[in-house]
Write a protein that holds these residues in place. Structure first.
Motif, PDB file in Angstrom:
ATOM      1  N   HIS A 137      -4.184 -12.694   9.279  1.00 42.07           N
ATOM      2  CA  HIS A 137      -3.751 -12.200   7.972  1.00 42.07           C
ATOM      3  C   HIS A 137      -3.605 -13.324   6.951  1.00 42.07           C
ATOM      4  O   HIS A 137      -3.809 -13.133   5.767  1.00 42.07           O
ATOM      5  CB  HIS A 137      -2.430 -11.452   8.159  1.00 42.07           C
ATOM      6  CG  HIS A 137      -1.882 -10.867   6.914  1.00 42.07           C
ATOM      7  ND1 HIS A 137      -0.571 -10.966   6.575  1.00 42.07           N
ATOM      8  CD2 HIS A 137      -2.472 -10.196   5.905  1.00 42.07           C
ATOM      9  CE1 HIS A 137      -0.372 -10.367   5.428  1.00 42.07           C
ATOM     10  NE2 HIS A 137      -1.505  -9.892   4.984  1.00 42.07           N
ATOM     11  N   VAL A 142      -7.972  -5.633   3.733  1.00 44.83           N
ATOM     12  CA  VAL A 142      -8.279  -5.288   5.123  1.00 44.83           C
ATOM     13  C   VAL A 142      -9.619  -5.858   5.559  1.00 44.83           C
ATOM     14  O   VAL A 142      -9.776  -6.376   6.655  1.00 44.83           O
ATOM     15  CB  VAL A 142      -8.290  -3.751   5.298  1.00 44.83           C
ATOM     16  CG1 VAL A 142      -8.835  -3.366   6.650  1.00 44.83           C
ATOM     17  CG2 VAL A 142      -6.889  -3.197   5.122  1.00 44.83           C
ATOM     18  N   ARG A 166      -7.187  -1.548  14.161  1.00 44.42           N
ATOM     19  CA  ARG A 166      -6.127  -0.676  13.662  1.00 44.42           C
ATOM     20  C   ARG A 166      -4.866  -1.501  13.372  1.00 44.42           C
ATOM     21  O   ARG A 166      -4.186  -1.296  12.362  1.00 44.42           O
ATOM     22  CB  ARG A 166      -5.822   0.413  14.698  1.00 44.42           C
ATOM     23  CG  ARG A 166      -4.747   1.398  14.270  1.00 44.42           C
ATOM     24  CD  ARG A 166      -4.497   2.463  15.334  1.00 44.42           C
ATOM     25  NE  ARG A 166      -4.435   1.929  16.687  1.00 44.42           N
ATOM     26  CZ  ARG A 166      -3.378   1.294  17.188  1.00 44.42           C
ATOM     27  NH1 ARG A 166      -2.302   1.126  16.465  1.00 44.42           N
ATOM     28  NH2 ARG A 166      -3.400   0.837  18.424  1.00 44.42           N
ATOM     29  N   GLU A 207      -5.221  -3.253  10.112  1.00 43.53           N
ATOM     30  CA  GLU A 207      -4.991  -2.309   9.013  1.00 43.53           C
ATOM     31  C   GLU A 207      -3.507  -2.043   8.805  1.00 43.53           C
ATOM     32  O   GLU A 207      -3.018  -2.008   7.677  1.00 43.53           O
ATOM     33  CB  GLU A 207      -5.710  -0.985   9.291  1.00 43.53           C
ATOM     34  CG  GLU A 207      -7.203  -1.062   9.069  1.00 43.53           C
ATOM     35  CD  GLU A 207      -7.906   0.232   9.479  1.00 43.53           C
ATOM     36  OE1 GLU A 207      -9.104   0.175   9.737  1.00 43.53           O
ATOM     37  OE2 GLU A 207      -7.229   1.276   9.558  1.00 43.53           O
ATOM     38  N   GLU A 208      -2.784  -1.865   9.914  1.00 43.49           N
ATOM     39  CA  GLU A 208      -1.346  -1.588   9.810  1.00 43.49           C
ATOM     40  C   GLU A 208      -0.610  -2.794   9.233  1.00 43.49           C
ATOM     41  O   GLU A 208       0.298  -2.660   8.414  1.00 43.49           O
ATOM     42  CB  GLU A 208      -0.773  -1.236  11.190  1.00 43.49           C
ATOM     43  CG  GLU A 208      -1.205   0.133  11.677  1.00 43.49           C
ATOM     44  CD  GLU A 208      -0.856   0.396  13.137  1.00 43.49           C
ATOM     45  OE1 GLU A 208      -1.210   1.469  13.625  1.00 43.49           O
ATOM     46  OE2 GLU A 208      -0.242  -0.489  13.782  1.00 43.49           O
ATOM     47  N   VAL A 254      -1.801  -5.152   7.253  1.00 46.20           N
ATOM     48  CA  VAL A 254      -2.108  -5.256   5.817  1.00 46.20           C
ATOM     49  C   VAL A 254      -1.409  -4.139   5.050  1.00 46.20           C
ATOM     50  O   VAL A 254      -0.882  -4.346   3.957  1.00 46.20           O
ATOM     51  CB  VAL A 254      -3.636  -5.215   5.600  1.00 46.20           C
ATOM     52  CG1 VAL A 254      -3.984  -5.034   4.133  1.00 46.20           C
ATOM     53  CG2 VAL A 254      -4.268  -6.498   6.140  1.00 46.20           C
ATOM     54  N   GLY A 255      -1.365  -2.928   5.651  1.00 48.49           N
ATOM     55  CA  GLY A 255      -0.727  -1.788   5.003  1.00 48.49           C
ATOM     56  C   GLY A 255       0.754  -1.992   4.772  1.00 48.49           C
ATOM     57  O   GLY A 255       1.341  -1.392   3.881  1.00 48.49           O
ATOM     58  N   SER A 256       1.386  -2.843   5.571  1.00 49.84           N
ATOM     59  CA  SER A 256       2.822  -3.061   5.428  1.00 49.84           C
ATOM     60  C   SER A 256       3.124  -4.374   4.701  1.00 49.84           C
ATOM     61  O   SER A 256       4.267  -4.808   4.659  1.00 49.84           O
ATOM     62  CB  SER A 256       3.500  -3.063   6.806  1.00 49.84           C
ATOM     63  OG  SER A 256       3.027  -4.160   7.559  1.00 49.84           O
ATOM     64  N   CYS A 257       2.092  -5.012   4.139  1.00 48.21           N
ATOM     65  CA  CYS A 257       2.279  -6.294   3.433  1.00 48.21           C
ATOM     66  C   CYS A 257       2.388  -6.023   1.929  1.00 48.21           C
ATOM     67  O   CYS A 257       1.475  -5.466   1.334  1.00 48.21           O
ATOM     68  CB  CYS A 257       1.102  -7.221   3.720  1.00 48.21           C
ATOM     69  SG  CYS A 257       1.061  -8.690   2.683  1.00 48.21           S
ATOM     70  N   CYS A 303      -0.541  -7.767  -0.169  1.00 46.21           N
ATOM     71  CA  CYS A 303      -1.844  -7.105  -0.035  1.00 46.21           C
ATOM     72  C   CYS A 303      -1.856  -5.791  -0.796  1.00 46.21           C
ATOM     73  O   CYS A 303      -2.842  -5.457  -1.455  1.00 46.21           O
ATOM     74  CB  CYS A 303      -2.176  -6.858   1.433  1.00 46.21           C
ATOM     75  SG  CYS A 303      -2.721  -8.335   2.300  1.00 46.21           S
ATOM     76  N   GLN A 304      -0.764  -5.037  -0.704  1.00 42.81           N
ATOM     77  CA  GLN A 304      -0.734  -3.732  -1.364  1.00 42.81           C
ATOM     78  C   GLN A 304      -0.704  -3.898  -2.884  1.00 42.81           C
ATOM     79  O   GLN A 304      -1.343  -3.147  -3.604  1.00 42.81           O
ATOM     80  CB  GLN A 304       0.469  -2.910  -0.883  1.00 42.81           C
ATOM     81  CG  GLN A 304       0.350  -2.498   0.568  1.00 42.81           C
ATOM     82  CD  GLN A 304      -1.026  -1.947   0.907  1.00 42.81           C
ATOM     83  OE1 GLN A 304      -1.475  -0.961   0.337  1.00 42.81           O
ATOM     84  NE2 GLN A 304      -1.726  -2.611   1.820  1.00 42.81           N
ATOM     85  N   ARG A 322      -4.249  -4.874  -4.010  1.00 42.51           N
ATOM     86  CA  ARG A 322      -5.348  -4.130  -3.380  1.00 42.51           C
ATOM     87  C   ARG A 322      -6.425  -3.757  -4.395  1.00 42.51           C
ATOM     88  O   ARG A 322      -7.595  -3.960  -4.158  1.00 42.51           O
ATOM     89  CB  ARG A 322      -4.779  -2.864  -2.724  1.00 42.51           C
ATOM     90  CG  ARG A 322      -5.785  -2.112  -1.892  1.00 42.51           C
ATOM     91  CD  ARG A 322      -5.139  -0.991  -1.151  1.00 42.51           C
ATOM     92  NE  ARG A 322      -4.352  -0.165  -2.052  1.00 42.51           N
ATOM     93  CZ  ARG A 322      -3.685   0.909  -1.681  1.00 42.51           C
ATOM     94  NH1 ARG A 322      -3.698   1.279  -0.426  1.00 42.51           N
ATOM     95  NH2 ARG A 322      -3.000   1.611  -2.547  1.00 42.51           N
TER      96      ARG A 322
END
Ligand SMILES: [Zn+2]
Length: 87
Positions: free
Chosen positions: A10, A16, A34, A37-38, A40-43, A46-47, A50
């Motif tokens: 990361h 992602v 997966r 992805e999770e 990055v999804g909780s960072c 990154c969000q 995005r």
């Protein structure tokens, strides 16, 4: 161990796609994609960025009839140096 690997994958990459591409060339474990992805999804970073990481659409145009009529530029980092690319 996988937690440390996810942290390393990361680091230095937003989003992602790049972390997954980087990981695919070097390591593998079941569920790795997966988990990236999770992660990055909780960072938050990154969000937040995005949408700023979306690819630029191609802009087709006629072939110019003289040099320097149409220019494209990009910035990149390579081998510890910053570059400006002009086409
Ligand atoms: Zn992140």
């Amino acid at each position: 161990m996988q937690h440390e690997m996810l942290q390393l994958i990361h680091q230095g990459y937003l989003g992602v796609e790049l972390p997954q591409n980087r990981a695919k060339t070097a390591i593998f474990w079941l569920g790795m994609m997966r988990q990236i992805e999770e992660r990055v999804g909780s960072c938050h970073v990154c969000q937040r960025h995005r949408n700023a990481q979306q690819k630029e659409p191609l802009q087709p145009h006629d072939i110019p009839n003289e040099p320097w009529i149409k220019l494209a530029t990009d910035l990149f980092h390579f081998d510890g140096k910053d570059f400006l690319l002009v086409c």
